[in-house]
Design an enzyme around this catalytic site. Sequence first.
Site, PDB file in Angstrom:
ATOM      1  N   TYR A   1      41.557  -6.911  49.115  1.00  0.00           N
ATOM      2  CA  TYR A   1      40.747  -5.539  48.960  1.00  0.00           C
ATOM      3  C   TYR A   1      41.431  -4.222  49.232  1.00  0.00           C
ATOM      4  O   TYR A   1      41.587  -3.385  48.204  1.00  0.00           O
ATOM      5  CB  TYR A   1      39.464  -5.665  49.947  1.00  0.00           C
ATOM      6  CG  TYR A   1      38.831  -4.073  50.157  1.00  0.00           C
ATOM      7  CD1 TYR A   1      38.193  -3.753  48.607  1.00  0.00           C
ATOM      8  CD2 TYR A   1      38.620  -3.525  50.968  1.00  0.00           C
ATOM      9  CE1 TYR A   1      37.388  -2.635  48.680  1.00  0.00           C
ATOM     10  CE2 TYR A   1      37.964  -2.404  50.878  1.00  0.00           C
ATOM     11  CZ  TYR A   1      37.281  -1.891  49.781  1.00  0.00           C
ATOM     12  OH  TYR A   1      36.682  -0.792  49.838  1.00  0.00           O
TER      13      TYR A   1
ATOM     14  N   THR B   1      39.597   3.456  50.540  1.00  0.00           N
ATOM     15  CA  THR B   1      39.044   3.079  51.886  1.00  0.00           C
ATOM     16  C   THR B   1      40.319   3.146  52.875  1.00  0.00           C
ATOM     17  O   THR B   1      41.608   2.916  52.603  1.00  0.00           O
ATOM     18  CB  THR B   1      39.100   1.430  51.787  1.00  0.00           C
ATOM     19  OG1 THR B   1      38.649   0.795  52.782  1.00  0.00           O
ATOM     20  CG2 THR B   1      40.064   0.759  50.811  1.00  0.00           C
TER      21      THR B   1
HETATM   22  N1  UFG Z   1      31.441  -7.957  62.287  1.00  0.00           N
HETATM   23  C1  UFG Z   1      30.866  -8.840  63.200  1.00  0.00           C
HETATM   24  N2  UFG Z   1      29.712  -9.617  62.724  1.00  0.00           N
HETATM   25  C2  UFG Z   1      29.290  -9.598  61.554  1.00  0.00           C
HETATM   26  C3  UFG Z   1      29.867  -8.580  60.882  1.00  0.00           C
HETATM   27  C4  UFG Z   1      30.712  -7.665  61.129  1.00  0.00           C
HETATM   28  O1  UFG Z   1      31.328  -8.983  64.311  1.00  0.00           O
HETATM   29  O2  UFG Z   1      28.284 -10.346  61.136  1.00  0.00           O
HETATM   30  C5  UFG Z   1      32.540  -7.110  62.741  1.00  0.00           C
HETATM   31  C6  UFG Z   1      33.958  -7.259  61.763  1.00  0.00           C
HETATM   32  O3  UFG Z   1      34.456  -8.255  62.283  1.00  0.00           O
HETATM   33  C7  UFG Z   1      34.364  -5.867  61.849  1.00  0.00           C
HETATM   34  C8  UFG Z   1      33.192  -4.936  62.416  1.00  0.00           C
HETATM   35  O4  UFG Z   1      32.106  -5.817  62.655  1.00  0.00           O
HETATM   36  O5  UFG Z   1      35.174  -5.678  63.283  1.00  0.00           O
HETATM   37  C9  UFG Z   1      32.614  -4.234  60.984  1.00  0.00           C
HETATM   38  O6  UFG Z   1      32.581  -4.909  60.183  1.00  0.00           O
HETATM   39  P1  UFG Z   1      32.200  -4.509  58.601  1.00  0.00           P
HETATM   40  O7  UFG Z   1      31.930  -5.788  57.830  1.00  0.00           O
HETATM   41  O8  UFG Z   1      30.733  -3.903  58.854  1.00  0.00           O
HETATM   42  O9  UFG Z   1      33.065  -3.808  58.036  1.00  0.00           O
HETATM   43  P2  UFG Z   1      34.605  -3.731  57.866  1.00  0.00           P
HETATM   44  O10 UFG Z   1      35.351  -2.579  58.943  1.00  0.00           O
HETATM   45  O11 UFG Z   1      34.956  -5.041  57.813  1.00  0.00           O
HETATM   46  O12 UFG Z   1      34.955  -3.015  56.484  1.00  0.00           O
HETATM   47  C10 UFG Z   1      34.447  -1.897  55.985  1.00  0.00           C
HETATM   48  C11 UFG Z   1      34.220  -1.903  54.678  1.00  0.00           C
HETATM   49  C12 UFG Z   1      35.533  -1.850  53.744  1.00  0.00           C
HETATM   50  C13 UFG Z   1      36.156  -0.582  54.491  1.00  0.00           C
HETATM   51  C14 UFG Z   1      36.490  -0.685  55.935  1.00  0.00           C
HETATM   52  C15 UFG Z   1      37.016   0.311  56.218  1.00  0.00           C
HETATM   53  O13 UFG Z   1      33.285  -2.824  54.003  1.00  0.00           O
HETATM   54  O14 UFG Z   1      35.257  -1.568  52.498  1.00  0.00           O
HETATM   55  O15 UFG Z   1      35.226  -0.867  56.448  1.00  0.00           O
HETATM   56  O16 UFG Z   1      36.954   0.615  57.709  1.00  0.00           O
HETATM   57  F1  UFG Z   1      37.582  -0.732  53.826  1.00  0.00           F
END
Ligand code: UFG
Length: 321
Positions: free
Chosen positions: A144, A120
């Site tokens: 994670y 990741t």
């Molecule tokens: N976000 C919101 N509101 C929500 C959900 C997400 O504003 O309801 C934002 C988060 O704060 C973040 C962005 O949208 O800034 C993306 O969030 P995601 O939860 O879709 O994805 P993440 O970037 O947190 O994590 C994902 C995978 C991880 C991986 C990561 C690598 O879940 O396993 O991408 O970039 F490590």
Amino acid sequence: MKKSATILVSGGAGYIGSHTVWYLNQLGYRTIVFDNLSTGFRQDMLGDVNRIGDLQNPWDLKRLFLQEPIDAVIHFAANIAVGESVKEPLKYYRNNTVSLVNLLETMQASGVKKLVFSSTAAVYGNPVLCPISEDAPIAPVNPYGHSKAWGEQMLRDCASAYGMDFVALRYFNACGKAPATHLGEKHDPETHLIPLVLDAVAGRRPPLKVFGNDYNTLDGTCIRDYVHVLDLAQAHELALQKMGDGGSFSAFNLGNGQGHSVLEVIRAVEEICQKPVPFEFAARREGDPAVLVASSAKAKEKLGWKPKFESLQSIIKTLVQ
Ligand code: UFG
């Protein structure tokens, strides 16, 4: 590796796992799905052989490796929610790190020497430079990310000690689906941005909460690199083909090299669906880096990876057909 090889896919009932099995099946591989269905779905187990079993139970694994001829493993099974990992770190160290020890021990004992590892972008933490290349410092900022970085370190050590071959694929933000299939992203609870935006626009959920609008980015919201799940699947197959021949470890970033803020994702969905997305700003989510954008030059050069869904619009369109 021959396209008729038998590939064990741990976590093959999950989102990226099931798409990868679907992709491998199209190419003629024999696939074995192994999943405990803690987060995956029975109906998404598309292997030639489908086994319900647990990586925490060494007997489940031993039985499988005794009964099936396995040429290589693709290891997806893991917990993946950054926010949850901050609240429940031990769950992540058990399911992501200890499980990998069990799997490697069984592989080593059975003479299976090749594994592609789901890693990741979270291993980079808050990167100093973007786009991020593979030689950027490994500095996770949440459990994670730590659980995956430790996994990679174990692979490096086992490669040299046991003459095994490993490829770690560091995904950025996986999204999209295989058109004309029932597969898709259906985490429970769903925490990922794109499915939540699509639910909000369809009125299936209350307004989306945008986590933080005070980041040091152009519009104040976090920036991520969204990459289509079938492009990830393609990279796994290329990794099987290009894997070394005894004692190798290599890592590749997989992203499109373009950053999109949360507000840009909302706008792209509004444009495609021709409807406003109800949303409100909320506090930052713990453990979220401001910007994660990949350089995937190495995967393109060394694996011959050619993503087919390069724009955010083309990815989202696979979800609204
Ligand atoms: N976000 C919101 N509101 C929500 C959900 C997400 O504003 O309801 C934002 C988060 O704060 C973040 C962005 O949208 O800034 C993306 O969030 P995601 O939860 O879709 O994805 P993440 O970037 O947190 O994590 C994902 C995978 C991880 C991986 C990561 C690598 O879940 O396993 O991408 O970039 F490590």
